[in-house]
Design an enzyme around this catalytic site. Sequence first.
Site, PDB file in Angstrom:
ATOM      1  CG  ASP A  34      35.752  -6.620  32.082  1.00 32.49           C
ATOM      2  OD1 ASP A  34      37.092  -7.126  31.812  1.00 32.49           O
ATOM      3  OD2 ASP A  34      35.236  -5.792  32.708  1.00 32.49           O
ATOM      4  CG  ASP A  38      31.100 -10.519  31.372  1.00 34.30           C
ATOM      5  OD1 ASP A  38      31.741 -10.849  32.382  1.00 34.30           O
ATOM      6  OD2 ASP A  38      30.806  -9.241  31.318  1.00 34.30           O
ATOM      7  CB  SER A  88      30.960 -12.508  41.700  1.00 35.71           C
ATOM      8  OG  SER A  88      30.853 -12.141  40.656  1.00 35.71           O
ATOM      9  CE  LYS A 120      30.044  -5.028  37.527  1.00 37.36           C
ATOM     10  NZ  LYS A 120      31.283  -5.189  38.421  1.00 37.36           N
ATOM     11  NE  ARG A 141      36.007 -10.903  44.043  1.00 35.38           N
ATOM     12  CZ  ARG A 141      34.723 -10.254  44.309  1.00 35.38           C
ATOM     13  NH1 ARG A 141      33.723 -10.797  44.729  1.00 35.38           N
ATOM     14  NH2 ARG A 141      34.437  -9.281  43.390  1.00 35.38           N
ATOM     15  CB  CYS A 410      67.255  -5.450  14.799  1.00 36.92           C
ATOM     16  SG  CYS A 410      67.032  -3.862  15.344  1.00 36.92           S
TER      17      CYS A 410
HETATM   18  S1  IVH Z   1      27.507  -5.104  45.834  1.00 39.87           S
HETATM   19  C1  IVH Z   1      27.237  -9.533  47.278  1.00 39.87           C
HETATM   20  N1  IVH Z   1      27.772  -2.845  44.769  1.00 39.87           N
HETATM   21  O1  IVH Z   1      31.414  -5.870  41.243  1.00 39.87           O
HETATM   22  C2  IVH Z   1      27.760  -8.566  46.510  1.00 39.87           C
HETATM   23  N2  IVH Z   1      29.368  -4.572  44.149  1.00 39.87           N
HETATM   24  O2  IVH Z   1      31.343  -8.058  39.139  1.00 39.87           O
HETATM   25  C3  IVH Z   1      27.828  -7.330  46.748  1.00 39.87           C
HETATM   26  N3  IVH Z   1      31.066  -3.780  42.479  1.00 39.87           N
HETATM   27  O3  IVH Z   1      31.713  -8.154  43.578  1.00 39.87           O
HETATM   28  C4  IVH Z   1      28.433  -6.356  46.036  1.00 39.87           C
HETATM   29  N4  IVH Z   1      30.515  -1.833  42.206  1.00 39.87           N
HETATM   30  O4  IVH Z   1      33.650  -6.138  43.790  1.00 39.87           O
HETATM   31  C5  IVH Z   1      28.295  -4.023  44.624  1.00 39.87           C
HETATM   32  N5  IVH Z   1      28.033  -0.577  43.710  1.00 39.87           N
HETATM   33  C6  IVH Z   1      28.474  -1.770  44.013  1.00 39.87           C
HETATM   34  C7  IVH Z   1      29.760  -2.517  43.070  1.00 39.87           C
HETATM   35  C8  IVH Z   1      29.992  -3.591  43.247  1.00 39.87           C
HETATM   36  C9  IVH Z   1      31.377  -2.512  42.152  1.00 39.87           C
HETATM   37  C10 IVH Z   1      32.058  -4.925  42.398  1.00 39.87           C
HETATM   38  C11 IVH Z   1      31.969  -6.018  43.439  1.00 39.87           C
HETATM   39  C12 IVH Z   1      31.340  -7.177  42.919  1.00 39.87           C
HETATM   40  C13 IVH Z   1      31.701  -7.020  41.456  1.00 39.87           C
HETATM   41  C14 IVH Z   1      30.847  -7.987  40.676  1.00 39.87           C
END
Ligand code: IVH
Length: 684
Positions: A34, A38, A88, A120, A141, A410
Amino acid sequence: MAEKAISDRINELREILKENSRRYYVENAPTMSDFEFDHLMRELEDLEKAHPELDVPDSPTHRVGSDLEDVREAKGFVQRPHRYPMLSLGNTYSIDEVEEFSMRADKGLNTDFTYCCELKFDGTAICLTYRKGVLVQALTRGDGEKGDDVTENVRHISNIPQRLHGNYPEEFEIRGEILMPYEAFDRLNLKRLEDEEAPFANPRNAASGSLKLLDPAEVGERGLWCSLYHIPAQSLSFDTHEHALDAAASWGLPVSEHRKICRSIAEIKEYIDYWDKQRRFLPYATDGIVIKINELALQRTLGYTAKSPRWAVAYKFQAERACTELLSIDYQVGRTGAVTPVANLDPVQLSGTVVKRATLNNEDQMSILDVRVGDFVYVEKGGEIIPKITGIDLSRRKSSSVKPAFPEFCPDCGTRLVKAEGEAKWFCPNQDGCAMQIKGRMIHFIGRKAMDINAGEATIEQLFDTGLAKSPADLYDISKYELLSLEGWQEKSAQNFIDSLEESKKVPFDRTLFALGIRNVGESTARLVARHFGSLDALASAGLSELQEVETVGDIIAGSIYSFLRDEKHIKEISRLREKGLCFEFHESENRISDALEGKTIVISGNFSISRDEMKELIRSHGGKNSGSVSGKTSFLIAGEKPGPEKLKKCEQLGVPVLSEEAFLTLLPESGIIIKTEQEPTLF
Ligand code: IVH
């Protein structure tokens, strides 16, 4: 940089990012970490900002990754539009940028506000819809606009309620993440390794791969978990995000208890530091902290970009990694002949364990990394069992280092390796002469999930090396007298071995089929195929298209089974095994002990006095059906020691009876039921 060089780099970055996005979301097998992804994304964003004339609307910087299966693979999933786009989050690895986010919010809002900081979760996103308190839809998604409908699969995830309680709205959506806890992930990967299937790279890939399985009951067995974190609440009247989540929890929805309202950047930093250390004690993977403006009216003021909300940002933790020297590379030959490069490392401490070896998967992976013996390599492990090499410290590369040549022959038998079109792995084609492969197949044959013969790898090595057994069928010809003439055998161990060979003749057809070691046929595929055809004769006469009628059997598996059962050597070996008395027919009723549980769908949870597999077998042998998750169709749950709290809660919600192991046993006919356990037989 010259204009041409810039535009070339932009194109290159777009291509790399698109390809990795596809591998990440669709194949669940990313080739970069990741962190690298990123960083490349950030480089592309910066170049596009500096050269807006080179920006295009379909650049990966403007799009959320897509998990939609391509049409070829999309069997079974209908795509449906999202009511609100599934976006996202903007992400960063730097606290300074979190501070910039907070300053932008301050400026844009010009009023007091609070932050809601949350974990997250590192899984795969899901959007659930409840109508009149009942779960009616679950979408992935997808590409953000439309997602795959995985409702039936989601019904088998134990902590997602089918029905809500309390004062829920008439209809609403709630979003969150489907996760695979480390424990379930390790279990799954061990099984995949045993079956010579490629293990998942991390729990996130395993979660999204599992969510897209075609058999909902199998999804139930994968032990997925859900954590919800967002209600696109335009139509609901909450004042803050926090209150919306509290309400969702009160309706019975799984909302994480880990969140904190922060009032300053200092408090946010403290929260980040706390979880950066504590997250290793969580049972599931997290990769950062999400910081959200808590007041929903203010969220609306800030709004969205095309890709992400302006009211939230994700701070991502650096993955735990260590740097160590690559000492040598082994090339291991598996039972199918596949050759896997394995890195031997200078032992290094990582996430609480000492890492000595890491898989390099295949030749392509080795050249992508450009890895060389003597390099200092970065090893990462996100709680997964198999650590991986994610990069190389080129500044420490010795000038004398050379690119390792993947062996042409081998390492065990010296036969020239071959690679089939489209395969990533090299194979040793000498199936009948390569000792490593033959021993591998025999070890697989005796395995616990296969014939369950009381012997270990060393015994197989000894029997093979002394010439007593060169194939599984030979094992059944060995006499006690012959064993006693070998080193290390005594009357008792020899008798145990002979007894367990005898016992293995009772192993049902599905496990015997699995034991044969057909390429790509793991334990669950063997079970489905055996159930579908009922006997080896029926299976052997099935054509490719008939084979593909079995769930999860595509052209690759069908091809493997088809050619295996038409190979002269296999036909001979199977006929010898059949003569010895092994079971090549499956009759569900034949090995039934009683019909006491006929028509009952039963869920088990916790530990029992017998193993969980034996408990399932017990249910089946009395005519019952075992299911992985509690639903309206569940007849009852058997709770052992430490049952899953979510399952119990669900039983309570749905009014499903919960029985202790003892109470359950009283349902079975009393006399003469002997259950085989690891130790002594137990008489109920
Ligand atoms: S809020 C409008 N809260 O991380 C976006 N997302 O890398 C609302 N994710 O798209 C998302 N933990 O799939 C939110 N506590 C959290 C999260 C979270 C993981 C994911 C989610 C998001 C992605 C972005």
